[in-house]
Design a protein around this motif. Structure first.
Motif, PDB file in Angstrom:
ATOM      1  N   GLY A  42     -11.735   2.306 -10.326  1.00  0.00           N
ATOM      2  CA  GLY A  42     -11.050   1.092  -9.919  1.00  0.00           C
ATOM      3  C   GLY A  42     -10.725   1.039  -8.440  1.00  0.00           C
ATOM      4  N   ASP A  43     -10.065  -0.071  -8.061  1.00  0.00           N
ATOM      5  CA  ASP A  43      -9.805  -0.356  -6.658  1.00  0.00           C
ATOM      6  C   ASP A  43      -8.880   0.664  -6.005  1.00  0.00           C
ATOM      7  N   ASP A  44      -7.984   1.269  -6.765  1.00  0.00           N
ATOM      8  CA  ASP A  44      -7.036   2.209  -6.163  1.00  0.00           C
ATOM      9  C   ASP A  44      -7.763   3.403  -5.546  1.00  0.00           C
ATOM     10  N   GLU A  45      -8.791   3.909  -6.222  1.00  0.00           N
ATOM     11  CA  GLU A  45      -9.532   5.050  -5.667  1.00  0.00           C
ATOM     12  C   GLU A  45     -10.316   4.637  -4.433  1.00  0.00           C
ATOM     13  N   VAL A  46     -10.870   3.432  -4.442  1.00  0.00           N
ATOM     14  CA  VAL A  46     -11.576   2.940  -3.259  1.00  0.00           C
ATOM     15  C   VAL A  46     -10.607   2.827  -2.086  1.00  0.00           C
ATOM     16  N   THR A  47      -9.448   2.251  -2.342  1.00  0.00           N
ATOM     17  CA  THR A  47      -8.447   2.103  -1.283  1.00  0.00           C
ATOM     18  C   THR A  47      -8.029   3.461  -0.735  1.00  0.00           C
ATOM     19  N   ALA A  48      -7.829   4.428  -1.619  1.00  0.00           N
ATOM     20  CA  ALA A  48      -7.426   5.764  -1.175  1.00  0.00           C
ATOM     21  C   ALA A  48      -8.497   6.391  -0.291  1.00  0.00           C
ATOM     22  N   LEU A  49      -9.768   6.218  -0.660  1.00  0.00           N
ATOM     23  CA  LEU A  49     -10.847   6.776   0.150  1.00  0.00           C
ATOM     24  C   LEU A  49     -10.900   6.111   1.516  1.00  0.00           C
ATOM     25  N   LEU A  50     -10.800   4.791   1.555  1.00  0.00           N
ATOM     26  CA  LEU A  50     -10.852   4.077   2.835  1.00  0.00           C
ATOM     27  C   LEU A  50      -9.674   4.453   3.722  1.00  0.00           C
TER      28      LEU A  50
END
Length: 531
Positions: A183-191
């Motif tokens: 989900g988006d939370d993991e993408v946000t954390a990576l960015l």
């Protein structure tokens, strides 16, 4: 995971760990192609300097740590020096930086000595000062006519090395999930993690970041050629070192001597295309490992597909719950992929990769964690700056800046290319997205009309620089320049594989000037047993 174009020092460290588990402006008078220049102009202070060679100290933590290099078997001592170069070759009379050098003198008398042979071990950002002594046994025959010379390229090691994070933050970054799939939370954390990293690099090393690109390094090499007293640059470049060699040939075709490019980077691919090619290359290498494993009585599965599925299940489990590994360390799914990547650089590492995966299936992760550490430059004294230098050089060179939408558009293609490595290679294309320096171009210019023959060694099983890159480099160098030699082998590069055919062909060219016939093929001897 750093984009794995080559890691010679990591390979060396990994090989040790694997073994234990079983029981890497032109010169004075230069022409227009190099920008001219001479000792009589305002750059004279650079071109007229002398190199003060002294016994080498131990490598610094940024170079990878360890002991001072031991003398060679005949008693020859390693010597180190510092060369001054312009911080910005566009302003050659301006601020300077110090570049670290190392050499071992030739065994030849004056009549037989050809000159110096300069090595770049790739990365980009590998410390040549640390790596050349570690691999010197492979090059001893070449020392019969050359001084062996290497250097820390600008931005790496002791050459104005790029640094970004303290040890704690660097360790946390190695444990970051670099394949967000929940989900988006993991993408946000990576960015956010990548943005923090880019900001830290700008804060700690902003002065040098605009000036660490390959063209600057190629100009450094021509300065070094001049200071070593050579009319021509004789060169052996591995992986990224082939890109550096190609750029040098473009800038200074009149100064190219006997040059060998081994594990050839494809100069026609942008970063996304290169990542896709690497995903395919590493999957091919893993499939070859898995088939060997099955053929020799593998404990991991009855087919390559079963072994691939096993590693994917282990990665997924570690993403959900990292494995505690002694002290305060953990082993994550991303680190598992790093470990497998490191092992695929060396065919001789296949037996120990099998053992490491067996142990991981039984909840013992120390063996594979050691391999993951080697890939990113983690050592007993902390971290080398190889990862920081690699990112800085790549992002100074390449103008590609991708978005999450770009990544998602390519997801199906990467999944098809490699179910095991595709996600990692794909998300790694964001490494330059928030970088504080604009990149130079989508592709390096390696056209070198008028240059003498350059020997290109391609390995059909190479995971990091797939075999097709050699032919494309030959095409871009220009008609009559690139001469291809094929090694039907495994692992990254060919000369250091120990293959007799490859070594004899390369040595004949470097030592005697004998260019192999175009299309020469060297066959591999299959790996026997499990070591």
């Amino acid at each position: 995971m750093p984009t794995p174009r080559t890691t010679a020092a990591a390979l060396l460290s990994g090989a040790v760990l694997l073994s234990a588990s079983l029981a890497a402006c032109g010169p004075a008078g230069g022409g227009a192609a190099g920008g001219g220049g001479g000792q009589e102009d305002d750059r004279g202070r650079i071109w007229a300097q002398s190199l003060d060679w002294k016994d080498c100290p131990a490598p610094s933590p940024l170079q990878g740590g360890g002991e001072a290099p031991e003398p060679l078997p005949d008693g020859t001592r390693w010597q180190c020096a510092t060369m001054r170069a312009p911080l910005d070759w566009g302003k050659p009379a301006g601020e300077t930086i110090d570049l670290a050098l190392i050499r071992a003198a030739s065994r030849a008398d004056a009549a037989d000595r050809i000159g110096s042979l300069l090595f770049n071990f790739g990365g980009p950002g590998e410390s040549g000062v640390a790596t050349l002594p570690a691999l010197a046994a492979d090059y001893e025959q070449l020392r019969s006519r050359y001084d062996l010379v290497s250097f820390d390229p600008r931005g790496a090691g002791a050459s104005a090395g790029v640094t970004c994070l303290d040890a704690g933050a660097a360790q946390a970054m190695t444990e970051q999930d670099d394949t967000p799939d929940d989900g988006d939370d993991e993408v946000t954390a990576l960015l956010q993690a990548r943005q923090r990293y880019a900001d830290a690099c700008a804060k700690e090393s902003g002065r040098v970041l605009p000036h660490v690109g390959t063209e600057h390094a190629a100009r450094d090499m021509d300065l070094l050629r001049h200071l070593l007293g050579d009319d021509k640059l004789h060169y052996l470049g591995i992986s990224y070192g082939t890109e550096l060699g190609g750029v040098y040939a473009h800038l200074f075709p009149q100064h190219v001597g006997r040059a060998v490019l081994d594990g050839v980077v494809d100069p026609t691919l942008d970063q996304m295309e290169g990542a896709l090619a690497q995903a395919s290359g590493f999957q091919l290498a893993f499939d070859h490992f898995a088939q060997w494993c099955v053929d020799t009585g593998c404990a991991l599965g009855d087919s390559p597909e079963e072994i691939t599925q096993l590693v994917m299940r282990l990665e997924e489990a570690l993403d959900d719950e990292p494995l505690a590994v002694g002290g305060e360390r953990v082993f994550t799914g991303s680190q598992l992929i790093d470990a497998v990547v490191l092992a695929l650089y060396l065919e001789t590492a296949w037996p120990a990769l099998e053992v490491g995966l067996q142990l991981l299936a039984a909840d013992e992760g120390e063996t594979l964690l050691g391999l993951a550490d080697a890939l990113i430059g983690r050592h007993a004294g902390g971290f080398s700056d190889q990862r920081d230098a690699q990112t800085a050089i790549t992002c100074a060179d390449r103008s590609d800046r991708y978005t999450v939408d770009d990544v998602l558009e390519q997801a199906a293609a990467f999944e098809k290319a490699s179910p095991l490595f595709g996600d990692t290679m794909l998300w790694d294309t964001l490494e330059c997205t928030d970088w504080p320096v604009r990149g130079k171009a989508a592709h390096p210019d390696v056209s070198a009309p008028g240059a003498p023959p350059v020997l290109l060694v391609g390995n059909t099983g190479d995971p990091a620089t797939p075999y097709e890159g050699a032919a494309r480099m030959a095409e871009r160098l220009g008609k009559g320049v690139g001469v291809e030699l094929t090694y039907e082998g495994e692992g990254h590069g060919a000369y250091n594989s120990g293959n007799t055919c490859v070594r004899e062909a390369v040595n004949a060219y470097l030592l005697d000037g004998t260019v192999p016939a175009a299309g020469t093929v060297c066959e591999r001897e299959p790996l026997q047993g499990k070591g």
